[in-house]
Motif scaffolding. Structure first.
Motif, short mmCIF file in Angstrom:
data_model
loop_
_atom_site.label_atom_id
_atom_site.label_comp_id
_atom_site.label_asym_id
_atom_site.label_seq_id
_atom_site.Cartn_x
_atom_site.Cartn_y
_atom_site.Cartn_z
N VAL A 159 0.85 -1.11 0.03
CA VAL A 159 0.21 0.10 -0.07
C VAL A 159 0.89 1.15 -0.04
CG1 VAL A 159 -2.11 1.18 1.23
CG2 VAL A 159 -1.57 -1.40 1.44
N ALA A 160 0.75 1.79 -0.97
CA ALA A 160 1.68 3.17 -1.24
C ALA A 160 0.82 4.73 -1.17
CB ALA A 160 2.42 3.29 -2.59
N PRO A 161 1.54 5.55 -0.66
CA PRO A 161 0.85 7.01 -0.56
C PRO A 161 0.24 7.37 -2.02
CG PRO A 161 2.85 7.01 0.53
CD PRO A 161 3.09 5.57 -0.10
N LYS A 162 -0.92 8.16 -1.89
CA LYS A 162 -1.31 8.67 -3.18
C LYS A 162 -1.11 10.05 -3.43
CE LYS A 162 -5.28 5.22 -3.27
NZ LYS A 162 -6.52 4.99 -3.23
N ASN A 163 -1.12 10.63 -4.67
CA ASN A 163 -1.17 11.97 -5.23
C ASN A 163 -0.07 12.58 -4.61
OD1 ASN A 163 -3.90 11.64 -6.45
ND2 ASN A 163 -4.68 11.75 -4.17
N GLY A 164 1.19 11.95 -4.59
CA GLY A 164 2.52 12.72 -4.33
C GLY A 164 2.64 12.70 -2.88
N ALA A 165 1.81 12.09 -2.18
CA ALA A 165 2.09 12.30 -0.71
C ALA A 165 3.06 11.42 -0.16
CB ALA A 165 0.80 11.83 0.06
N TYR A 166 3.82 11.83 0.91
CA TYR A 166 4.76 10.83 1.58
C TYR A 166 4.25 9.84 2.51
CZ TYR A 166 7.88 14.26 -0.77
OH TYR A 166 8.61 15.23 -1.36
N THR A 167 3.33 10.08 3.18
CA THR A 167 2.65 9.21 3.93
C THR A 167 1.51 8.61 3.73
OG1 THR A 167 1.72 11.13 5.14
CG2 THR A 167 3.60 10.54 5.80
N LEU A 168 0.96 7.58 4.22
CA LEU A 168 -0.39 6.79 4.11
C LEU A 168 -1.57 7.40 4.75
CD1 LEU A 168 0.83 3.13 3.94
CD2 LEU A 168 0.03 4.27 2.12
N ILE A 357 9.11 19.20 6.09
CA ILE A 357 8.67 18.16 6.96
C ILE A 357 7.90 17.04 6.36
CG2 ILE A 357 7.81 17.80 9.28
CD1 ILE A 357 8.36 20.54 10.13
N ILE A 358 8.32 15.90 6.32
CA ILE A 358 7.39 14.77 5.90
C ILE A 358 6.49 14.02 6.84
CG2 ILE A 358 8.84 14.67 3.45
CD1 ILE A 358 10.04 12.33 4.53
N THR A 359 7.24 14.14 7.92
CA THR A 359 6.15 13.51 9.15
C THR A 359 5.02 14.26 9.38
OG1 THR A 359 8.60 13.14 10.10
CG2 THR A 359 6.48 13.02 11.58
N PRO A 360 3.98 13.52 9.72
CA PRO A 360 2.63 13.94 9.78
C PRO A 360 2.68 14.98 10.70
CG PRO A 360 2.36 11.65 9.68
CD PRO A 360 3.70 11.74 9.86
N SER A 361 1.91 16.09 10.63
CA SER A 361 1.87 17.43 11.66
C SER A 361 1.06 17.06 12.63
CB SER A 361 1.26 18.62 10.62
OG SER A 361 0.07 18.38 10.22
N ASN A 362 0.07 16.01 12.68
CA ASN A 362 -0.79 15.63 13.43
C ASN A 362 -0.11 14.89 14.83
OD1 ASN A 362 -2.88 14.28 15.23
ND2 ASN A 362 -4.25 13.96 13.73
N GLU A 363 0.01 15.24 15.91
CA GLU A 363 0.59 14.89 16.79
C GLU A 363 0.43 13.30 17.29
OE1 GLU A 363 -1.62 16.43 20.76
OE2 GLU A 363 0.28 17.19 20.17
N ASN A 364 -0.93 12.98 17.03
CA ASN A 364 -1.33 11.57 17.20
C ASN A 364 -0.93 10.47 15.87
OD1 ASN A 364 -2.69 12.25 19.63
ND2 ASN A 364 -4.34 13.13 18.39
N GLU A 365 -0.13 11.34 14.94
CA GLU A 365 0.21 10.22 13.90
C GLU A 365 1.52 10.29 13.62
OE1 GLU A 365 -1.96 12.00 10.48
OE2 GLU A 365 -4.00 11.43 11.19
N ARG A 366 2.26 10.50 14.82
CA ARG A 366 3.83 10.25 14.78
C ARG A 366 4.17 10.05 16.08
NH1 ARG A 366 3.28 16.50 14.61
NH2 ARG A 366 3.97 17.34 16.86
#
Length: 431
Positions: A159-168, A357-366
């Motif tokens: 399962v890969a990220p879509k639309n040029g995103a870095y995360t799923l 930054i390619i890490t999710p900005s939502n603190e609950n997703e990192r």
């Protein structure tokens, strides 16, 4: 919500108010030119606890003074030493003591668990995983698929990220599981992606995997000791992790496994057996016919690795001291949020998005890790950081991973790292 400030006084005030600040003094920081590093690489290898030499020496003394009798004599006989660790491991991953066991190393455990939990049939033979998983996971899964006689291109769904995103997107993961449900034997994800630092919704993935009739497991190398886990409550089938990243048990430190108790009654479950996993009360009768010890201990193959276990035991004591994961997670969210803020401040002062930054900005997703793409001169930035006593790590072609670990990193560490990034950026622009 904290209103962050980009100045040293703010960082020092945050550190002064930090209820975990004393933990920093329990670790040894590498030195360069007589000065300690700002160490932001706990996602790869945690720092050495100051008591590491003491606990190793204790076991060396036991070996010296007791020799073979050390298996049954002394304060903590080696034969049962793993049980001391189980008490401390279980709260780290949200499990019962019976469901966890320290043994082997991570990829070895992944293979051993897949022997039990990847049981392909003519209809259900596929494994669904994240694209861009750490190579060890990719290689382990590929080799297991080939071992069972399947074509990796047909049997592995990434399962890969879509639309040029870095995360799923969680929705995309769940949709992929649903879409391929009748053919999936196993869902096997990382808890946190090693490259982006994305924390996956393990509860939702497990639920969806079970809905379609699949087994669900996780590689928690970057999650265990980093974020709170509830493996038992989430109904995860199995998991494994290393101890040398956020748990600070030393390079190549012993791994841990989790097996949900719902599987303990299945006496016919296939596994690779060894004497050490045999039923403890009759083990020394040396009889034919493998009878597993109750719980996760029944997956043991080889004998207790005393020295690595001693280091792991010592490294887990600080977790116990502070009440395990919740206090660490509370600090980590703020500390990592401050790193986000500081990197954005650096970009503002440079007048461009030098760092994405390619890490999710939502603190609950990192978790603790923040991965940044350098727009230009990435390796030069990284090399300058190291030269000036800031140690993160570099991933080709242009990513710097920085992990402020709440156990031993400070807000001042984060501020000074940003200050250095800005200085390097200005210098490179003027060259």
């Amino acid at each position: 919500m904290i209103n962050f400030e980009n100045n040293l006084a703010f960082a020092k005030a945050m550190d002064a108010a930090d209820p975990l600040k004393a933990l920093r003094d329990e670790y040894l920081f590498p030195q360069q030119n007589g000065q300690p590093f700002i160490y932001l690489c706990g996602n790869s290898l945690g720092l050495q606890p100051k008591i590491a030499k003491e606990v190793l020496n204790e076991q060396l003394n036991n070996w010296q003074n007791l020799a073979v009798e050390g298996w049954f004599e002394g304060d903590k006989p080696w034969m049962f030493y793993h049980k001391e660790l189980k008490k401390l491991m279980a709260p780290i991953v949200g499990a019962s003591e019976l469901e966890v066991c320290p043994m082997n190393t991570l990829t070895v455990n992944l293979h051993l668990l897949m022997v039990s939990f990847y049981r392909p049939t003519q209809k259900r033979f596929k494994i669904i995983m994240e694209a861009g998983a750490f190579p060890s996971d990719q290689y382990a899964i590929e080799s297991q698929v080939r071992f069972h006689g399947y074509d990796t291109k047909e049997a592995i769904i990434e399962v890969a990220p879509k639309n040029g995103a870095y995360t799923l997107a969680t929705a995309d993961i769940l949709e992929a599981i649903q879409h391929n449900g009748d053919e999936i034997a196993l869902v096997l994800f990382g808890g946190i992606n090693y490259f982006t630092g994305q924390l996956f919704d393990m509860e939702a993935i497990t639920k969806k995997g079970h809905e379609v009739g699949a087994v669900v497991g996780f590689d928690l190398a970057h999650a265990a000791g980093n974020v709170p886990l509830k493996l038992h409550d989430w109904d995860v089938d199995f998991a494994c992790w290393c101890s040398y990243k956020y748990q600070n048990a030393g390079p190549g430190g012993i791994s841990g496994i989790f097996v949900h108790q719902k599987h303990f009654g299945d006496q016919d479950m296939p596994r690779f057996a060894g004497w050490w996993g045999y039923q403890e009360k009759t083990r020394f009768l040396m009889e034919k016919g493998f009878v597993p010890e109750a719980g996760a201990d029944g997956w043991q193959v080889s004998c207790t690795q005393v020295m690595p276990m001693a280091l792991y035991h010592a490294s887990l004591k600080p977790f116990e001291k502070i009440g395990f994961m919740e206090p660490l997670r509370n600090k980590s969210k703020i500390l990592t949020g401050y790193l986000f803020y500081i990197i954005n401040e650096v970009n503002n002062e440079l007048g461009e998005e030098q760092f994405k930054i390619i890490t999710p900005s939502n603190e609950n997703e990192r978790g603790a890790q923040v991965s940044i793409i350098a727009k230009s001169n990435g390796k030069q930035f990284f090399d300058h950081l190291v030269k000036n006593n800031v140690l993160g790590d570099w991933r080709e072609p242009n990513v710097i991973r920085l992990s402020p670990v709440p156990m031993y990193n400070s807000f001042e560490d984060v501020f000074k790292t940003g200050e250095l990034l800005l200085s390097i950026g200005k210098s490179l622009k003027n060259d």
